[in-house]
Design an enzyme around this catalytic site. Structure first.
Site, mmCIF file in Angstrom:
data_model
loop_
_atom_site.group_PDB
_atom_site.id
_atom_site.type_symbol
_atom_site.label_atom_id
_atom_site.label_comp_id
_atom_site.label_asym_id
_atom_site.label_seq_id
_atom_site.Cartn_x
_atom_site.Cartn_y
_atom_site.Cartn_z
ATOM 1 N N TYR A 262 0.832 -1.217 0.000
ATOM 2 C CA TYR A 262 0.000 0.000 0.000
ATOM 3 C C TYR A 262 0.865 1.265 0.000
ATOM 4 C CZ TYR A 262 -3.002 3.541 2.310
ATOM 5 O OH TYR A 262 -3.661 4.684 2.672
ATOM 6 N N GLY B 15 1.778 -7.923 -1.156
ATOM 7 C CA GLY B 15 1.675 -6.847 -2.143
ATOM 8 C C GLY B 15 1.118 -7.331 -3.475
ATOM 9 N N ALA C 77 9.192 -3.200 3.735
ATOM 10 C CA ALA C 77 8.659 -4.564 3.830
ATOM 11 C C ALA C 77 8.595 -4.982 5.289
ATOM 12 C CB ALA C 77 9.554 -5.525 3.058
ATOM 13 N N TYR D 290 4.773 -6.562 17.469
ATOM 14 C CA TYR D 290 4.942 -5.743 16.261
ATOM 15 C C TYR D 290 5.742 -4.482 16.593
ATOM 16 C CZ TYR D 290 3.662 -2.363 12.620
ATOM 17 O OH TYR D 290 3.698 -1.384 11.650
ATOM 18 N N ASN E 130 -1.549 6.664 11.608
ATOM 19 C CA ASN E 130 -2.433 5.814 10.789
ATOM 20 C C ASN E 130 -2.478 6.281 9.342
ATOM 21 O OD1 ASN E 130 -3.152 5.356 13.604
ATOM 22 N ND2 ASN E 130 -4.716 4.026 12.739
ATOM 23 N N HIS F 249 -7.486 -2.336 8.893
ATOM 24 C CA HIS F 249 -7.514 -0.889 9.126
ATOM 25 C C HIS F 249 -8.944 -0.355 9.063
ATOM 26 C CE1 HIS F 249 -3.167 -1.206 7.727
ATOM 27 N NE2 HIS F 249 -3.143 -0.941 9.017
ATOM 28 N N ARG G 3 -7.432 8.199 16.954
ATOM 29 C CA ARG G 3 -6.197 7.976 16.208
ATOM 30 C C ARG G 3 -5.898 9.180 15.307
ATOM 31 N NH1 ARG G 3 -5.890 4.852 19.611
ATOM 32 N NH2 ARG G 3 -5.676 2.587 19.548
ATOM 33 N N GLY H 131 -4.478 -4.187 24.788
ATOM 34 C CA GLY H 131 -3.327 -3.368 24.390
ATOM 35 C C GLY H 131 -3.650 -2.219 23.444
ATOM 36 N N ASP H 132 -4.947 -1.946 23.203
ATOM 37 C CA ASP H 132 -5.307 -0.821 22.330
ATOM 38 C C ASP H 132 -5.300 0.471 23.166
ATOM 39 O OD1 ASP H 132 -5.709 -0.977 19.652
ATOM 40 O OD2 ASP H 132 -7.878 -1.343 19.736
HETATM 41 N N1 LIG Z 1 -0.435 1.106 7.024
HETATM 42 C C1 LIG Z 1 -0.196 1.782 8.143
HETATM 43 O O1 LIG Z 1 -1.071 2.505 8.652
HETATM 44 C C2 LIG Z 1 1.159 1.686 8.829
HETATM 45 C C3 LIG Z 1 1.323 2.324 10.058
HETATM 46 C C4 LIG Z 1 2.580 2.257 10.672
HETATM 47 C C5 LIG Z 1 3.627 1.603 10.053
HETATM 48 N N2 LIG Z 1 3.437 0.975 8.873
HETATM 49 C C6 LIG Z 1 4.573 0.285 8.254
HETATM 50 O O2 LIG Z 1 4.675 0.706 6.901
HETATM 51 C C7 LIG Z 1 5.165 -0.331 6.071
HETATM 52 C C8 LIG Z 1 4.243 -0.520 4.883
HETATM 53 O O3 LIG Z 1 2.928 -0.765 5.353
HETATM 54 P P1 LIG Z 1 1.758 -1.130 4.341
HETATM 55 O O4 LIG Z 1 0.485 -0.824 5.030
HETATM 56 O O5 LIG Z 1 2.056 -0.532 3.014
HETATM 57 O O6 LIG Z 1 1.936 -2.725 4.291
HETATM 58 P P2 LIG Z 1 1.716 -3.744 3.066
HETATM 59 O O7 LIG Z 1 1.515 -5.083 3.695
HETATM 60 O O8 LIG Z 1 0.703 -3.234 2.124
HETATM 61 O O9 LIG Z 1 3.134 -3.718 2.347
HETATM 62 C C9 LIG Z 1 4.246 -4.466 2.810
HETATM 63 C C10 LIG Z 1 4.911 -5.074 1.588
HETATM 64 O O10 LIG Z 1 6.086 -5.790 2.013
HETATM 65 C C11 LIG Z 1 6.147 -7.026 1.311
HETATM 66 N N3 LIG Z 1 6.934 -7.942 2.170
HETATM 67 C C12 LIG Z 1 6.626 -8.364 3.416
HETATM 68 N N4 LIG Z 1 7.612 -9.158 3.884
HETATM 69 C C13 LIG Z 1 8.556 -9.237 2.914
HETATM 70 C C14 LIG Z 1 9.815 -9.896 2.797
HETATM 71 N N5 LIG Z 1 10.312 -10.669 3.790
HETATM 72 N N6 LIG Z 1 10.533 -9.766 1.663
HETATM 73 C C15 LIG Z 1 10.055 -8.984 0.647
HETATM 74 N N7 LIG Z 1 8.877 -8.326 0.695
HETATM 75 C C16 LIG Z 1 8.130 -8.461 1.812
HETATM 76 C C17 LIG Z 1 4.693 -7.445 1.126
HETATM 77 O O11 LIG Z 1 4.513 -8.349 0.046
HETATM 78 C C18 LIG Z 1 4.020 -6.094 0.868
HETATM 79 O O12 LIG Z 1 4.011 -5.788 -0.520
HETATM 80 C C19 LIG Z 1 5.308 -1.549 6.974
HETATM 81 O O13 LIG Z 1 6.649 -1.633 7.382
HETATM 82 C C20 LIG Z 1 4.405 -1.223 8.161
HETATM 83 O O14 LIG Z 1 4.841 -1.860 9.338
HETATM 84 C C21 LIG Z 1 2.221 0.995 8.245
#
Ligand SMILES: NC(=O)c1ccc[n+]([C@@H]2O[C@H](COP(=O)([O-])OP(=O)(O)OC[C@H]3O[C@@H](n4cnc5c(N)ncnc54)[C@H](O)[C@@H]3O)[C@@H](O)[C@H]2O)c1
Length: 331
Positions: free
Chosen positions: A11, A36, A74, A141, A170, A187, A219, A283-284
């Site tokens: 995303y 993804g 990732a 996490y 968020n 989400h 949030r 934990g929320d």
């Molecule tokens: N979405 C949110 O609100 C939010 C909030 C805080 C932090 N984050 C962090 O932002 C980042 C992206 O979040 P997102 O919502 O886009 O997640 P997402 O799951 O849409 O994207 C993560 C991508 O990483 C790839 N991936 C996972 N493990 C992998 C590996 N071992 N090797 C290669 N590719 C791998 C998945 O295929 C996916 O395309 C993450 O690190 C997440 O922890 C997101």
């Protein structure tokens, strides 16, 4: 700059990749497509499908691409799953992250921007949260993201790695081309819009007795384009050998409660959105709102789309687009 985006088929990663390309950078996306989508990767980006844990393959990809910087997005990021299966999270977010750092050292890449999270703060004693506030995560996490941040500091001191950790609150909303397609979706906003679109029957509200104005959790929602812009800014600043810096990324203000999100989504979409209150999740925290003064002061970042209605409108447009595509495909 020649930038590698791990998780660039996800995303947020897909939006970051689009912005980097729009700004004239060369991008290589590395993603195992576990969560993804290949069609979310900009066609001008190079793509390697692979697990980041495969250090030799990743090092070879960085070297062949002549990478100058890495944006590491990732991760495994489901809070509930991290509680029931912490081993998966230590492996995915810490062991795999360290393998990436080794691959970077092997191929002499010394700049990193890391996707961290508000979950590093746990249940904070005060709002808005500042980067200097205590970090006491309440789930694996958050703990694994914090452990990786800490590794970055030591790698900086010992090996000269320059890093920026962006602690997202968020992420929400969509661009014209990209939006949220998580499976499973956890989400709030996409779940609420799924109800508006008739794909789900109701939204579950986890607890309504919190110490917040309407009793539901509050949030801080940040538009994914604003979030992505912080990465391109961070890249310009991640150039002091040995320095590691963490920044919050949210819109601040009072934040929005679960009930406010549901009401705003109902106004934007014109649909009634039934909801049901269920037990709170362990934990929320009641409220998580960022102070983003540090990134504003040091990198000049400011959110441009902080109004909740604007964020929801963009996500709703994306939702309707996906619905139209699905309908066409099944017609
Ligand atoms: N979405 C949110 O609100 C939010 C909030 C805080 C932090 N984050 C962090 O932002 C980042 C992206 O979040 P997102 O919502 O886009 O997640 P997402 O799951 O849409 O994207 C993560 C991508 O990483 C790839 N991936 C996972 N493990 C992998 C590996 N071992 N090797 C290669 N590719 C791998 C998945 O295929 C996916 O395309 C993450 O690190 C997440 O922890 C997101």
């Amino acid at each position: 700059m020649r930038v590698v985006v791990t998780g660039g088929a996800g995303y947020i990663g897909s939006v970051v990749t689009d912005q980097l390309i729009d700004e004239g950078h060369d991008v290589l996306v590395i993603d195992d497509l576990s969560k993804g989508h290949r069609d979310a990767v900009h066609e001008a980006a190079a793509f390697v499908q692979g697990d980041l844990g495969e250090r030799t393959k990743v090092a070879a990809a960085l070297y062949a691409f002549r990478a100058e910087a890495v944006i590491h997005m990732a991760a495994s990021s489901l809070v509930g799953e991290s509680v029931s299966d912490p081993a998966k999270y230590y492996c995915a977010n810490l062991t795999t992250g360290l393998a990436l750092l080794d691959a970077m050292r092997q191929s002499s890449v010394s700049r990193l921007v890391f996707s961290s999270t508000a979950a590093v703060y746990g249940n904070p004693a005060k709002q808005p949260i500042e980067e200097s506030d205590p970090t006491t995560p309440t789930n694996p996490y958050g703990a694994t993201k914090l452990a990786f941040e800490q590794a970055l500091r030591w790698y900086g001191a010992a090996y000269g790695l320059s890093s920026v950790s962006l602690r997202y609150f968020n992420a929400a909303g969509a661009t014209e081309f990209r939006g949220e397609r998580h499976d499973p979706e956890t989400h709030l906003l996409p779940l609420v819009l799924d109800v508006a679109a008739g794909r789900r029957s109701e939204v579950l509200v986890y607890g309504n007795q919190y110490q917040t104005p309407d009793g539901t959790c509050v949030r801080d929602y940040i538009h994914v384009e604003d979030l992505a812009r912080a990465h391109t800014l961070a890249l310009e600043h991640v150039n002091v050998a040995g320095q590691s810096r963490a920044y919050n990324l949210g819109c601040g203000g009072a934040g929005y409660s679960v009930r406010q999100v549901i009401s705003a989504a109902s106004r934007v979409t014109g649909h009634t959105i039934p909801c049901r209150v269920v037990a709170p999740r362990a934990g929320d925290p009641a409220t998580l709102v960022a102070s983003s003064h540090r990134i504003s002061r040091e990198l000049g970042w400011k959110p441009r789309r902080h109004l909740l209605e604007h964020i929801i409108e963009s996500a709703w447009r994306w939702n309707l687009l996906c619905l139209a595509r699905t309908t066409r495909a099944t017609a």
